[in-house]
Design an enzyme around this catalytic site. Structure first.
Site, PDB file in Angstrom:
ATOM      1  N   GLU A 104      22.444   6.481  12.907  1.00 31.10           N
ATOM      2  CA  GLU A 104      22.867   5.708  14.077  1.00 31.10           C
ATOM      3  C   GLU A 104      21.859   4.583  14.341  1.00 31.10           C
ATOM      4  OE1 GLU A 104      22.977   7.714  17.796  1.00 31.10           O
ATOM      5  OE2 GLU A 104      23.997   6.030  18.748  1.00 31.10           O
ATOM      6  N   THR A 123      12.174 -19.510  18.072  1.00 27.50           N
ATOM      7  CA  THR A 123      13.578 -19.922  17.991  1.00 27.50           C
ATOM      8  C   THR A 123      14.342 -19.078  19.012  1.00 27.50           C
ATOM      9  OG1 THR A 123      13.215 -20.292  15.635  1.00 27.50           O
ATOM     10  CG2 THR A 123      15.510 -20.265  16.377  1.00 27.50           C
ATOM     11  N   ASP A 152      10.913   1.961  10.638  1.00 28.19           N
ATOM     12  CA  ASP A 152       9.838   1.026  11.008  1.00 28.19           C
ATOM     13  C   ASP A 152       9.433   1.181  12.476  1.00 28.19           C
ATOM     14  OD1 ASP A 152       9.301  -0.214   8.602  1.00 28.19           O
ATOM     15  OD2 ASP A 152      10.797  -1.787   8.899  1.00 28.19           O
ATOM     16  N   ALA A 156      11.296 -12.303  16.824  1.00 29.41           N
ATOM     17  CA  ALA A 156      12.653 -11.748  16.876  1.00 29.41           C
ATOM     18  C   ALA A 156      13.232 -11.616  15.482  1.00 29.41           C
ATOM     19  CB  ALA A 156      13.539 -12.643  17.752  1.00 29.41           C
ATOM     20  N   LYS A 211      16.154  -5.713   3.264  1.00 28.19           N
ATOM     21  CA  LYS A 211      16.554  -4.682   4.239  1.00 28.19           C
ATOM     22  C   LYS A 211      18.010  -4.823   4.688  1.00 28.19           C
ATOM     23  CE  LYS A 211      11.905  -3.802   5.951  1.00 28.19           C
ATOM     24  NZ  LYS A 211      10.977  -3.763   7.064  1.00 28.19           N
ATOM     25  N   LYS A 224      17.490 -16.721  18.513  1.00 24.55           N
ATOM     26  CA  LYS A 224      17.265 -15.460  17.780  1.00 24.55           C
ATOM     27  C   LYS A 224      16.812 -14.353  18.735  1.00 24.55           C
ATOM     28  CE  LYS A 224      15.053 -15.262  13.766  1.00 24.55           C
ATOM     29  NZ  LYS A 224      14.061 -15.693  12.737  1.00 24.55           N
ATOM     30  N   ASN A 235      10.502 -15.500  21.492  1.00 28.42           N
ATOM     31  CA  ASN A 235      10.518 -16.030  20.118  1.00 28.42           C
ATOM     32  C   ASN A 235      10.547 -17.545  20.133  1.00 28.42           C
ATOM     33  OD1 ASN A 235      10.527 -15.393  17.304  1.00 28.42           O
ATOM     34  ND2 ASN A 235      12.614 -16.194  17.191  1.00 28.42           N
ATOM     35  N   LYS A 241       0.822  -1.209   0.000  1.00 26.27           N
ATOM     36  CA  LYS A 241       0.000   0.000   0.000  1.00 26.27           C
ATOM     37  C   LYS A 241       0.862   1.267   0.000  1.00 26.27           C
ATOM     38  CE  LYS A 241      -4.185  -1.857   2.113  1.00 26.27           C
ATOM     39  NZ  LYS A 241      -4.752  -2.136   0.794  1.00 26.27           N
ATOM     40  N   SER A 242       2.184   1.106   0.006  1.00 28.28           N
ATOM     41  CA  SER A 242       3.061   2.284   0.069  1.00 28.28           C
ATOM     42  C   SER A 242       2.824   3.275  -1.074  1.00 28.28           C
ATOM     43  CB  SER A 242       4.532   1.858   0.104  1.00 28.28           C
ATOM     44  OG  SER A 242       4.809   1.236   1.331  1.00 28.28           O
TER      45      SER A 242
HETATM   46  P1  NDP Z   1      10.833 -12.227   9.668  1.00 29.75           P
HETATM   47  O1  NDP Z   1      10.641 -13.294   8.649  1.00 29.75           O
HETATM   48  O2  NDP Z   1      12.157 -11.557   9.806  1.00 29.75           O
HETATM   49  O3  NDP Z   1      10.482 -12.844  11.136  1.00 29.75           O
HETATM   50  C1  NDP Z   1       9.337 -13.617  11.326  1.00 29.75           C
HETATM   51  C2  NDP Z   1       9.129 -13.837  12.822  1.00 29.75           C
HETATM   52  O4  NDP Z   1       7.874 -14.476  12.986  1.00 29.75           O
HETATM   53  C3  NDP Z   1      10.162 -14.724  13.485  1.00 29.75           C
HETATM   54  O5  NDP Z   1      10.383 -14.286  14.796  1.00 29.75           O
HETATM   55  C4  NDP Z   1       9.455 -16.100  13.480  1.00 29.75           C
HETATM   56  O6  NDP Z   1       9.901 -16.948  14.507  1.00 29.75           O
HETATM   57  C5  NDP Z   1       8.052 -15.655  13.791  1.00 29.75           C
HETATM   58  N1  NDP Z   1       7.001 -16.604  13.407  1.00 29.75           N
HETATM   59  C6  NDP Z   1       6.533 -16.887  12.164  1.00 29.75           C
HETATM   60  N2  NDP Z   1       5.511 -17.753  12.222  1.00 29.75           N
HETATM   61  C7  NDP Z   1       5.323 -18.030  13.539  1.00 29.75           C
HETATM   62  C8  NDP Z   1       4.403 -18.854  14.249  1.00 29.75           C
HETATM   63  N3  NDP Z   1       3.465 -19.577  13.609  1.00 29.75           N
HETATM   64  N4  NDP Z   1       4.481 -18.892  15.592  1.00 29.75           N
HETATM   65  C9  NDP Z   1       5.403 -18.151  16.253  1.00 29.75           C
HETATM   66  N5  NDP Z   1       6.310 -17.361  15.635  1.00 29.75           N
HETATM   67  C10 NDP Z   1       6.259 -17.292  14.289  1.00 29.75           C
HETATM   68  O7  NDP Z   1       9.683 -11.168   9.392  1.00 29.75           O
HETATM   69  P2  NDP Z   1       9.657  -9.631   9.836  1.00 29.75           P
HETATM   70  O8  NDP Z   1      10.141  -9.565  11.233  1.00 29.75           O
HETATM   71  O9  NDP Z   1      10.329  -8.794   8.819  1.00 29.75           O
HETATM   72  O10 NDP Z   1       8.107  -9.284   9.740  1.00 29.75           O
HETATM   73  C11 NDP Z   1       7.164  -9.821  10.676  1.00 29.75           C
HETATM   74  C12 NDP Z   1       5.786  -9.359  10.263  1.00 29.75           C
HETATM   75  O11 NDP Z   1       5.661  -7.967  10.481  1.00 29.75           O
HETATM   76  C13 NDP Z   1       5.504  -9.612   8.781  1.00 29.75           C
HETATM   77  O12 NDP Z   1       4.319 -10.364   8.654  1.00 29.75           O
HETATM   78  C14 NDP Z   1       5.332  -8.240   8.177  1.00 29.75           C
HETATM   79  O13 NDP Z   1       4.259  -8.190   7.270  1.00 29.75           O
HETATM   80  C15 NDP Z   1       5.022  -7.372   9.377  1.00 29.75           C
HETATM   81  N6  NDP Z   1       5.571  -6.011   9.208  1.00 29.75           N
HETATM   82  C16 NDP Z   1       4.692  -4.958   9.222  1.00 29.75           C
HETATM   83  C17 NDP Z   1       5.169  -3.679   9.056  1.00 29.75           C
HETATM   84  C18 NDP Z   1       4.203  -2.542   9.077  1.00 29.75           C
HETATM   85  O14 NDP Z   1       4.570  -1.433   8.658  1.00 29.75           O
HETATM   86  N7  NDP Z   1       2.999  -2.732   9.564  1.00 29.75           N
HETATM   87  C19 NDP Z   1       6.603  -3.388   8.841  1.00 29.75           C
HETATM   88  C20 NDP Z   1       7.447  -4.569   8.891  1.00 29.75           C
HETATM   89  C21 NDP Z   1       6.920  -5.828   9.055  1.00 29.75           C
HETATM   90  P3  NDP Z   1      11.210 -17.890  14.279  1.00 29.75           P
HETATM   91  O15 NDP Z   1      12.385 -16.985  14.421  1.00 29.75           O
HETATM   92  O16 NDP Z   1      11.117 -18.899  15.337  1.00 29.75           O
HETATM   93  O17 NDP Z   1      11.066 -18.453  12.880  1.00 29.75           O
END
Ligand code: NDP
Length: 273
Positions: free
Chosen positions: A78, A153, A102, A128, A66, A156, A151, A16-17
């Site tokens: 920073e 994992t 963010d 995380a 990113k 992490k 988290n 949507k950006s």
């Molecule tokens: P990443 O892929 O870097 O991280 C995903 C995270 O979700 C990890 O911590 C992972 O855990 C965890 N995870 C995924 N599925 C599950 C589950 N079923 N149960 C528990 N933990 C789960 O993604 P991002 O951090 O970049 O993004 C996370 C979300 O945030 C995305 O869906 C994105 O759309 C949203 N977002 C929204 C923004 C906004 O402006 N509103 C901006 C940036 C992101 P593990 O490490 O154990 O795999």
């Protein structure tokens, strides 16, 4: 001449950006365009180079680029350096300036739009990944009583202690470590809601009257928000406000003028019920 900006991501077509930046440009009278560029997974740097060569002035960066954007920057804020990832670039001559808005966008949405001051609150962050990482510094800067990161994992989560523990009271671990502790603000920074899944958090985490915030947007009442509602949260929010607020930060950084966000959030919000 019309200035060009772009979002780099893959996939990014759903974003949507462009709508957000078009609204900001209209409101502030800026002569600019904002397009989506979806490079192949190994083509981010080349796509940025092509865009710059054709007069591009800056861009936003989303998954999975990113970290690459961080590596490409010649001049990091920073905040970007501490987070280790950036979501906004500005091109000037041969320089690539980079920042990460963010977390600032998330904090603005929570404090300004939702009306919850983070100071002296107990905050739980689920996840995380990159989004949690970007959120931590701006949250800790508001001086909450305590921030817990859980988290799936665990290593992490633990890896976040070193860069961020210096900025406040930060505890990291797995979901079982949460026990029965309750929080005033529970942020779902996992991607679980994208697939209709619930991270393994329990009702106990939601203090009566807390705010529950799901970073995923456009999915309505996610399993996380439904759990929070049933546990007595007073306010549910999805990530549309964060998206709109981080875009406003970037827009001001590029254009030197601050757009207003309320009407844009309202026009994009979907009901959380
Ligand atoms: P990443 O892929 O870097 O991280 C995903 C995270 O979700 C990890 O911590 C992972 O855990 C965890 N995870 C995924 N599925 C599950 C589950 N079923 N149960 C528990 N933990 C789960 O993604 P991002 O951090 O970049 O993004 C996370 C979300 O945030 C995305 O869906 C994105 O759309 C949203 N977002 C929204 C923004 C906004 O402006 N509103 C901006 C940036 C992101 P593990 O490490 O154990 O795999």
């Amino acid at each position: 001449m019309t200035d060009r900006y772009a979002l780099f991501g893959n996939p990014a077509k759903h974003s949507k950006s462009p709508q957000v930046h078009a609204a900001y440009a209209r409101e502030t009278g800026q002569d600019m365009t904002y397009e989506i560029i979806e490079p192949p997974l190994d083509g981010f740097a080349a796509a940025v180079a092509t865009f710059r060569a054709s007069g591009g002035r800056g861009g936003n960066v989303t998954m999975p680029f990113k970290l690459e954007a961080f590596a490409l920057a010649t001049d990091l804020s920073e905040r970007g350096r501490i987070v280790g990832a950036v979501n906004t670039l500005k091109f000037e001559g041969n320089r690539i300036y980079a920042d990460n808005f963010d977390g600032v966008g998330l904090v603005s949405d929570i404090q300004r739009n939702i009306g919850l001051p983070i100071r002296d609150r107990r905050v739980l962050v689920l996840g995380a990944g990159g989004a949690a990482r970007g959120a931590l510094l701006p949250i800790l800067e508001q001086r909450p009583t305590r921030v817990v990161v859980a988290n799936r994992t665990v290593p992490k989560a633990k890896a976040l202690e070193n860069p961020f523990a210096a900025f406040g009271n930060l505890v990291t671990g797995g979901y079982p470590d949460l026990g029965d502790e309750a929080f005033d603000l529970v942020i779902n920074a996992t991607s679980a809601s994208m697939r209709g899944e619930l991270p393994p958090v329990t009702r106990a985490a939601f203090a009566p009257g807390c705010v529950a915030y799901d970073l995923v947007y456009g999915k309505g009442l996610t399993p996380f928000l439904a759990l929070a509602r049933d546990a007595g949260a007073r306010r549910l929010a999805d990530g549309i406000g964060m998206l709109v607020e981080q875009a406003a930060e970037g827009f001001e950084w590029w254009r030197g003028v601050r757009p207003s966000t309320r009407a844009v959030i309202d026009s994009m919000a979907v009901p959380l019920s």
